[in-house]
Scaffold this motif. Structure first.
Motif, PDB file in Angstrom:
ATOM      1  N   ASN A 193      72.234  28.332  24.925  1.00 46.13           N
ATOM      2  CA  ASN A 193      71.544  29.622  24.990  1.00 46.13           C
ATOM      3  C   ASN A 193      71.880  30.405  26.255  1.00 46.13           C
ATOM      4  OD1 ASN A 193      70.425  28.846  22.592  1.00 46.13           O
ATOM      5  ND2 ASN A 193      68.344  28.635  23.358  1.00 46.13           N
ATOM      6  N   THR A 194      72.297  29.710  27.309  1.00 46.87           N
ATOM      7  CA  THR A 194      72.672  30.399  28.544  1.00 46.87           C
ATOM      8  C   THR A 194      74.184  30.552  28.683  1.00 46.87           C
ATOM      9  OG1 THR A 194      72.629  28.313  29.785  1.00 46.87           O
ATOM     10  CG2 THR A 194      70.590  29.616  29.755  1.00 46.87           C
ATOM     11  N   SER A 195      74.930  30.221  27.630  1.00 44.42           N
ATOM     12  CA  SER A 195      76.384  30.367  27.674  1.00 44.42           C
ATOM     13  C   SER A 195      76.791  31.810  27.394  1.00 44.42           C
ATOM     14  CB  SER A 195      77.046  29.442  26.650  1.00 44.42           C
ATOM     15  OG  SER A 195      76.942  28.087  27.029  1.00 44.42           O
ATOM     16  N   CYS A 196      77.764  32.296  28.147  1.00 46.10           N
ATOM     17  CA  CYS A 196      78.279  33.640  27.946  1.00 46.10           C
ATOM     18  C   CYS A 196      79.164  33.691  26.700  1.00 46.10           C
ATOM     19  CB  CYS A 196      79.067  34.093  29.173  1.00 46.10           C
ATOM     20  SG  CYS A 196      80.544  33.089  29.492  1.00 46.10           S
ATOM     21  N   ASP A 197      79.496  34.892  26.259  1.00 50.54           N
ATOM     22  CA  ASP A 197      80.333  35.048  25.066  1.00 50.54           C
ATOM     23  C   ASP A 197      81.691  34.393  25.249  1.00 50.54           C
ATOM     24  OD1 ASP A 197      78.507  36.342  23.479  1.00 50.54           O
ATOM     25  OD2 ASP A 197      79.157  38.356  24.040  1.00 50.54           O
ATOM     26  N   ALA A 198      82.277  34.538  26.419  1.00 49.28           N
ATOM     27  CA  ALA A 198      83.603  33.956  26.633  1.00 49.28           C
ATOM     28  C   ALA A 198      83.566  32.451  26.460  1.00 49.28           C
ATOM     29  CB  ALA A 198      84.104  34.307  28.038  1.00 49.28           C
ATOM     30  N   GLY A 202      85.522  30.574  23.683  1.00 53.16           N
ATOM     31  CA  GLY A 202      86.611  29.813  24.266  1.00 53.16           C
ATOM     32  C   GLY A 202      86.395  28.316  24.274  1.00 53.16           C
ATOM     33  N   GLN A 203      85.125  27.878  24.381  1.00 50.96           N
ATOM     34  CA  GLN A 203      84.821  26.447  24.465  1.00 50.96           C
ATOM     35  C   GLN A 203      84.044  25.957  23.257  1.00 50.96           C
ATOM     36  OE1 GLN A 203      82.692  25.324  28.027  1.00 50.96           O
ATOM     37  NE2 GLN A 203      82.739  23.136  27.559  1.00 50.96           N
ATOM     38  N   TRP A 204      82.917  26.592  22.977  1.00 49.40           N
ATOM     39  CA  TRP A 204      82.039  26.050  21.927  1.00 49.40           C
ATOM     40  C   TRP A 204      82.587  26.302  20.527  1.00 49.40           C
ATOM     41  CZ3 TRP A 204      80.434  22.931  24.977  1.00 49.40           C
ATOM     42  CH2 TRP A 204      79.685  23.192  26.118  1.00 49.40           C
ATOM     43  N   GLU A 205      83.384  27.340  20.318  1.00 50.29           N
ATOM     44  CA  GLU A 205      84.019  27.547  19.012  1.00 50.29           C
ATOM     45  C   GLU A 205      84.926  26.379  18.656  1.00 50.29           C
ATOM     46  OE1 GLU A 205      85.787  28.868  15.482  1.00 50.29           O
ATOM     47  OE2 GLU A 205      83.887  29.441  16.432  1.00 50.29           O
ATOM     48  N   HIS A 206      85.490  25.714  19.631  1.00 44.83           N
ATOM     49  CA  HIS A 206      86.455  24.642  19.400  1.00 44.83           C
ATOM     50  C   HIS A 206      85.852  23.254  19.631  1.00 44.83           C
ATOM     51  CE1 HIS A 206      89.592  27.683  19.084  1.00 44.83           C
ATOM     52  NE2 HIS A 206      89.022  28.268  20.125  1.00 44.83           N
ATOM     53  N   ASP A 566      80.749  34.266  35.195  1.00 46.76           N
ATOM     54  CA  ASP A 566      81.521  33.979  36.405  1.00 46.76           C
ATOM     55  C   ASP A 566      81.951  32.519  36.449  1.00 46.76           C
ATOM     56  OD1 ASP A 566      82.422  34.672  39.218  1.00 46.76           O
ATOM     57  OD2 ASP A 566      80.969  33.087  39.650  1.00 46.76           O
ATOM     58  N   ARG A 567      81.046  31.611  36.079  1.00 48.51           N
ATOM     59  CA  ARG A 567      81.379  30.181  36.113  1.00 48.51           C
ATOM     60  C   ARG A 567      82.501  29.859  35.129  1.00 48.51           C
ATOM     61  NH1 ARG A 567      77.894  26.661  38.688  1.00 48.51           N
ATOM     62  NH2 ARG A 567      78.577  24.977  37.298  1.00 48.51           N
ATOM     63  N   TYR A 568      82.456  30.423  33.936  1.00 47.90           N
ATOM     64  CA  TYR A 568      83.495  30.133  32.949  1.00 47.90           C
ATOM     65  C   TYR A 568      84.847  30.672  33.416  1.00 47.90           C
ATOM     66  CZ  TYR A 568      85.967  29.761  28.525  1.00 47.90           C
ATOM     67  OH  TYR A 568      86.887  29.443  27.553  1.00 47.90           O
ATOM     68  N   ALA A 569      84.828  31.872  34.010  1.00 48.43           N
ATOM     69  CA  ALA A 569      86.079  32.451  34.506  1.00 48.43           C
ATOM     70  C   ALA A 569      86.685  31.592  35.613  1.00 48.43           C
ATOM     71  CB  ALA A 569      85.826  33.865  35.018  1.00 48.43           C
ATOM     72  N   ARG A 570      85.862  30.871  36.339  1.00 50.53           N
ATOM     73  CA  ARG A 570      86.332  30.006  37.423  1.00 50.53           C
ATOM     74  C   ARG A 570      86.606  28.584  36.963  1.00 50.53           C
ATOM     75  NH1 ARG A 570      81.372  30.685  41.091  1.00 50.53           N
ATOM     76  NH2 ARG A 570      82.350  28.963  42.268  1.00 50.53           N
ATOM     77  N   GLY A 571      86.466  28.333  35.640  1.00 53.46           N
ATOM     78  CA  GLY A 571      86.744  27.006  35.108  1.00 53.46           C
ATOM     79  C   GLY A 571      85.635  26.012  35.327  1.00 53.46           C
ATOM     80  N   LEU A 572      84.408  26.484  35.610  1.00 52.33           N
ATOM     81  CA  LEU A 572      83.266  25.610  35.864  1.00 52.33           C
ATOM     82  C   LEU A 572      82.420  25.461  34.605  1.00 52.33           C
ATOM     83  CD1 LEU A 572      82.170  27.021  39.340  1.00 52.33           C
ATOM     84  CD2 LEU A 572      83.513  24.948  38.872  1.00 52.33           C
ATOM     85  N   PRO A 573      81.730  24.331  34.421  1.00 48.62           N
ATOM     86  CA  PRO A 573      80.855  24.168  33.264  1.00 48.62           C
ATOM     87  C   PRO A 573      79.602  25.021  33.395  1.00 48.62           C
ATOM     88  CG  PRO A 573      80.609  22.307  34.742  1.00 48.62           C
ATOM     89  CD  PRO A 573      81.741  23.138  35.287  1.00 48.62           C
TER      90      PRO A 573
END
Length: 580
Positions: A193-198, A202-206, A566-573
């Motif tokens: 629920n706190t995950s961004c669209d990217a 990028g991650q949860w779709e796969h 911001d975290r996803y763009a930086r490769g962080l969980p």
């Protein structure tokens, strides 16, 4: 309501000129002709929810629309009379592909239903929806859970604390899981629920839902209720295949929004009569009144391509020519039309071959006595065939004794979601069972769940049963005329947009990219709106675009989604994801 005409450009009219020797939309070989203004004719290929939704939006905007349907209007949503069961002027017993379910988070479809007039209903067909008060989670050799469902939301309830408290209570009550596992699941919901669209794309779709909830590490109880119930039982998906992005979004609506804030209505709604009586028949009558033509027994076999446009469609009864074509067929039928000529212009459509279809079909069991199982849906959590059901007489305004021979007092409409797992009676999957064996196996699984504490169903009370006529026995296994699109991880990339490289071809169906992203009536309706909006753009029309609705996200969590961007763009969980 009078039809309003919307202007089209001269360029549109010129490119819509009829080719010599080809019949107009609204006319097939051997059928009455219909003269439509150049540039305004639309052939809608398919008369299910997607096709009827597209026809509805188009005719309201002044287009001349003909719907071509091979079997019956309404598609998988329609109700089906049980042949030869009516007596003394009563209609046949009502059967169906599977029971209808209208979650409160549906927004697009209810908007259409409000625009289908019904005498005495201020909001048309929408007023034929009613909210069920409870859901039952039935366990084999264990206590069942009766979960009360909220009917309405008050301002006092709509606070962050009440949302969190209700979410925790929902998980604890419905799951009856150990506190540690309930807390773990609540944390996984918070991650999504706190995950961004990217991250979602990028991650949860796969990522499969089973992997996301770490099903291999959890207890049997957790896997049954969280991993399985939210997929194969609730939405006809498979936990080891379905994407976290899709199932998580459904959890976001059901569990992340337990009060139903922002919903169109109650959490769980059904129609108050057979689907055709309460919805499809009034819809078709309304569309006819607006000028929509319907051609039945018209099976589409080919799309004729010329100059990067669809020149015509071949149907079994002749050739159809139109200015625009809306393919509103199910995915397994639509992709049969992607000939080398079509793919040469729109190669992206070839990816649809990767989309998976599976079975979710219904069986109705008719009883001579009323049933007292649940005042809503029942999920049979331990059933090998992932059964769900609802008893219908308690909900319908036209009671079942007014159908058939007059002796039927209730109907248990059962959906079979898993056709591949062995059953408990014959040790065979439903796919390999005769129709009689399917009934007996379903009865055995229902009885194991409902009669382990008290006898809620009795063989002596059974009047008859009816299996979805789309299921046909082929000698060693069944065939299915109406499979269902199954969401799989990574399938978004294989799903087309409503409009692509072929200028006058538009796609409507639950396989098209939509916000709801699931094989549902809502997805079919949403995709039709997208197809019509694209058609209006191509036509240069000034008509108002169809409104489309988005799934709700808890607004209080939006700042955390911004952090996650911001975290996803930086490769962080995700900040709540403790997976290393």
């Amino acid at each position: 309501m009078a039809q309003q005409r919307w202007p089209v450009s001269r360029r549109t009219i010129l490119r819509g000129t009829v080719a010599a020797g080809v019949l107009s939309a609204g006319a097939v070989a051997g059928a009455p002709g219909f003269a439509a203004p150049p540039g305004r004719r639309v052939a809608v290929l398919g008369g299910g929810v997607a096709g009827l939704s597209a026809a509805h939006e188009l005719v309201e905007r002044g287009f001349e629309v003909t719907v071509y349907e091979a079997r019956a209007l309404g598609g998988k949503a329609r109700s089906v009379g049980v042949p030869g069961t009516g007596r003394d002027g009563r209609p046949d017993l009502p059967g169906e592909h599977g029971f209808r379910f209208f979650p409160g988070f549906y927004q697009n479809l209810p908007d259409t239903m409000r625009r289908i007039p019904v005498p005495g209903n201020p909001d048309g067909v929408w007023n034929n929806l009613l909210t069920v008060p409870e859901a039952r989670f039935s366990r084999r050799d264990s206590d069942d859970i009766l979960l009360a469902l909220p009917d309405s939301i008050t301002a006092a309830q709509a606070t962050p604390d009440s949302i969190r408290e209700t979410l925790a209570a929902t998980i604890t009550t419905a799951g009856r899981m150990p506190p540690a596992e309930a807390m773990f699941f609540a944390n996984r919901l918070m991650v999504f629920n706190t995950s961004c669209d990217a991250r979602r794309f990028g991650q949860w779709e796969h990522t499969s839902w089973f992997d996301f909830v770490r099903g291999h590490e959890r207890s049997h109880e957790f896997r049954a209720l969280v991993s399985r119930s939210l997929t194969s039982i609730m939405v006809a998906a498979k936990e080891n295949l379905a994407s976290t992005r899709t199932i998580g979004a459904m959890g976001e609506q059901f569990l992340g929004n337990p009060l139903g804030l922002g919903n169109d209505g109650g959490l769980d709604r059904v129609l108050n009569n057979t689907t055709n009586t309460a919805w499809i028949d009034p819809w078709v009558a309304h569309l006819r009144g607006l000028g929509v033509r319907f051609q039945l027994d018209a099976r589409v076999t080919e799309l004729v391509v010329r100059d990067k446009r669809i020149q015509a469609a071949r149907v079994n009864s002749g050739t159809v020519e139109a200015d625009y074509f809306v393919v509103a067929l199910p995915v397994e039928q639509a992709r049969k039309l992607w000939s080398p000529q079509v793919l040469a212009v729109a190669p992206e459509l070839a990816a649809m071959d990767r989309l998976l279809v599976d079975w979710m079909n219904g069986i109705q069991i008719y009883f001579r006595t009323p049933l007292h199982i649940s005042r809503g849906h029942t999920a049979y959590v331990d059933s090998p065939w992932s059964l769900t059901s609802i008893s219908q007489n308690q909900l319908w305004t036209h009671k079942l004794p007014s159908f058939g021979d007059g002796s039927v007092a209730d109907c248990l409409s059962v959906d079979i979601s898993d056709w591949h797992s062995p059953g408990v009676l014959y040790g065979k999957p439903a796919l390999e069972c005769t129709h009689e064996e399917i009934f007996r196996e379903v009865w055995a699984q229902l009885s194991a769940h409902l009669n382990d504490r008290e006898q809620l169903i009795r063989p002596a009370d059974v009047h008859s049963w009816f299996l979805d006529p789309g299921i046909t026995w082929q000698g060693q296994r069944n065939a299915n005329a109406d499979p269902l699109l199954i969401n799989t991880a990574g399938s978004w990339d294989a799903r087309p947009n409503a409009h692509g490289a072929i200028e006058n071809l538009f796609l409507a169906g639950d396989y098209v990219r939509t916000d709801v992203d699931l094989a549902t009536m809502e997805g079919a309706n949403e995709s039709a709106r997208a197809a019509v909006n694209a058609l209006l753009d191509v036509a240069g029309s000034s008509a108002p675009r169809c409104r489309t609705f988005q799934l709700r996200r808890t607004p209080e969590l939006e700042p955390l989604r911004a952090v996650d961007t911001d975290r996803y763009a930086r490769g962080l969980p995700n900040m709540f994801d403790d997976r290393t």
